[in-house]
Design an enzyme around this catalytic site. Structure first.
Site, PDB file in Angstrom:
ATOM      1  N   ASP A  51       0.805  -0.842  -0.697  1.00 57.82           N
ATOM      2  CA  ASP A  51       0.073   0.002   0.337  1.00 57.82           C
ATOM      3  C   ASP A  51       0.571   1.400   0.230  1.00 57.82           C
ATOM      4  O   ASP A  51       0.465   2.158  -0.413  1.00 57.82           O
ATOM      5  CB  ASP A  51      -1.039  -0.486   1.099  1.00 57.82           C
ATOM      6  CG  ASP A  51       0.104  -0.343   2.574  1.00 57.82           C
ATOM      7  OD1 ASP A  51       0.421   0.118   2.613  1.00 57.82           O
ATOM      8  OD2 ASP A  51      -1.356  -0.601   3.499  1.00 57.82           O
ATOM      9  N   SER A  52       1.994   1.233   0.190  1.00 55.27           N
ATOM     10  CA  SER A  52       3.206   1.876  -0.061  1.00 55.27           C
ATOM     11  C   SER A  52       3.220   2.486  -1.565  1.00 55.27           C
ATOM     12  O   SER A  52       3.629   3.668  -1.719  1.00 55.27           O
ATOM     13  CB  SER A  52       4.704   1.452  -0.564  1.00 55.27           C
ATOM     14  OG  SER A  52       4.759   0.563  -1.028  1.00 55.27           O
ATOM     15  N   GLU A 122      -2.124  -5.503   8.709  1.00 57.22           N
ATOM     16  CA  GLU A 122      -1.147  -4.912   9.823  1.00 57.22           C
ATOM     17  C   GLU A 122      -1.918  -4.708  10.401  1.00 57.22           C
ATOM     18  O   GLU A 122      -3.167  -5.075  10.999  1.00 57.22           O
ATOM     19  CB  GLU A 122      -1.197  -3.644   9.540  1.00 57.22           C
ATOM     20  CG  GLU A 122      -0.397  -2.875   8.289  1.00 57.22           C
ATOM     21  CD  GLU A 122      -0.330  -1.454   7.952  1.00 57.22           C
ATOM     22  OE1 GLU A 122       0.873  -0.910   7.282  1.00 57.22           O
ATOM     23  OE2 GLU A 122      -0.172  -0.472   9.098  1.00 57.22           O
ATOM     24  N   GLU A 189       9.255  -4.031  11.385  1.00 57.54           N
ATOM     25  CA  GLU A 189       9.178  -3.363  10.491  1.00 57.54           C
ATOM     26  C   GLU A 189       9.631  -2.304  11.434  1.00 57.54           C
ATOM     27  O   GLU A 189       8.776  -2.254  12.768  1.00 57.54           O
ATOM     28  CB  GLU A 189       7.802  -2.340  10.234  1.00 57.54           C
ATOM     29  CG  GLU A 189       8.477  -1.275   9.895  1.00 57.54           C
ATOM     30  CD  GLU A 189       7.836  -0.183   8.792  1.00 57.54           C
ATOM     31  OE1 GLU A 189       7.654   0.768   7.902  1.00 57.54           O
ATOM     32  OE2 GLU A 189       6.617  -0.572   8.057  1.00 57.54           O
TER      33      GLU A 189
END
Length: 271
Positions: A51-52, A122, A189
């Site tokens: 989704d970056s 996430e 992350e």
């Protein structure tokens, strides 16, 4: 011999084999056919349709604006350029958080309309019901803990996560919860390397780090950062392997000059 060189098609089971055999997993983002084809031919293990894309393809400040339809478009493009790599697609913000039924419907759309191999979402305990429902439908799920960009407004900053003991303990717990829910891997992350090492060693499923140190089972980078397309992003964990921004700008400037000077096209470049 490297397991990587023996496999013709990477699957979720391949990633577990790589961990068992002590071989690191390589993962990179891609959002279109052309780059996916190049990365696949280079031998990358996993391509993440992140989704970056919201940031690097559309110019948004966060990952939040990208829609499910837009993720499906990017994922279908990547799949058409991939033969060997495992293609994982991010579930975008709003497509799974409300309840597990919505999450499953979003997951099914991506799998049916793109041909993707797995999904990533996430969160930990908060989204475990959605993970279980998606996995029970036969769809592989990769987790994502630590700095979760879809929660940027909650965090308020992109600084390193889980430095305090309470947050570190929650991450440890969430990692086990994700594994028990059926995740085949988890991205860690921007967390302390020592914590990433501890979590990696506590899990059967592989971990894939981004800003989480050398002890994870693999690493992932955004292609625009790795290739030096995005020149504004310079975190400590990033290693830039190419300066594409400079090379592309130079090439286009030369093209402009050649056109202006009537050097392009020459006699050999016309019919």
């Amino acid at each position: 011999m490297s397991v990587n060189k023996q496999i013709k098609k990477v699957t979720t089971n391949t990633l577990l084999r790589l961990k068992v055999n002590g071989e690191k997993i390589s993962m990179i983002t891609a959002y279109d056919f052309s780059f996916a084809k190049l990365f696949d031919a280079a031998g990358i293990d996993v391509i993440l349709v992140g989704d970056s894309a919201s940031n690097v393809m559309a110019g948004h400040e966060s990952t939040l604006p990208i829609t499910l339809d837009q993720m499906i478009y990017h994922a279908a493009s990547v799949i058409r350029g991939t033969e060997r790599a495992l293609v994982v697609v991010d579930l975008p913000f709003g497509s799974y958080q409300s309840n597990s039924e919505v999450a499953l419907a979003s997951a099914i759309r991506i799998m049916k309309e793109t041909g993707a191999h797995a999904l990533k979402l996430e969160g930990g305990e908060e989204v475990v019901d959605s993970i279980k429902r998606i996995v029970s439908a036969g769809i592989p799920v990769m987790g994502h803990l630590g700095l979760t960009p879809q929660s940027i407004h909650k965090f308020g900053t992109y600084v390193v996560r889980a430095k305090e003991e309470a947050e570190a303990n929650k991450l440890r717990s969430d990692a086990l919860i994700l594994q028990e829910a059926g995740c085949f891997a988890v991205v860690l992350e921007k967390i302390p390397a020592a914590l990433a090492k501890e979590v990696t060693e506590s899990l059967i499923m592989p971990t894939i780090g981004i800003g989480a140190g050398m002890h994870c089972g693999g690493q992932v980078l955004v292609m625009h950062d790795l290739l030096g397309i995005n020149t504004e992003f310079r975190p400590r964990f990033l290693r830039t392997y190419l300066n594409m921004a400079e090379q592309v700008t130079g090439a286009v400037k030369q093209y402009i000059a050649d056109v202006k000077n009537n050097d392009f096209p020459n006699e050999g470049e016309q019919y």
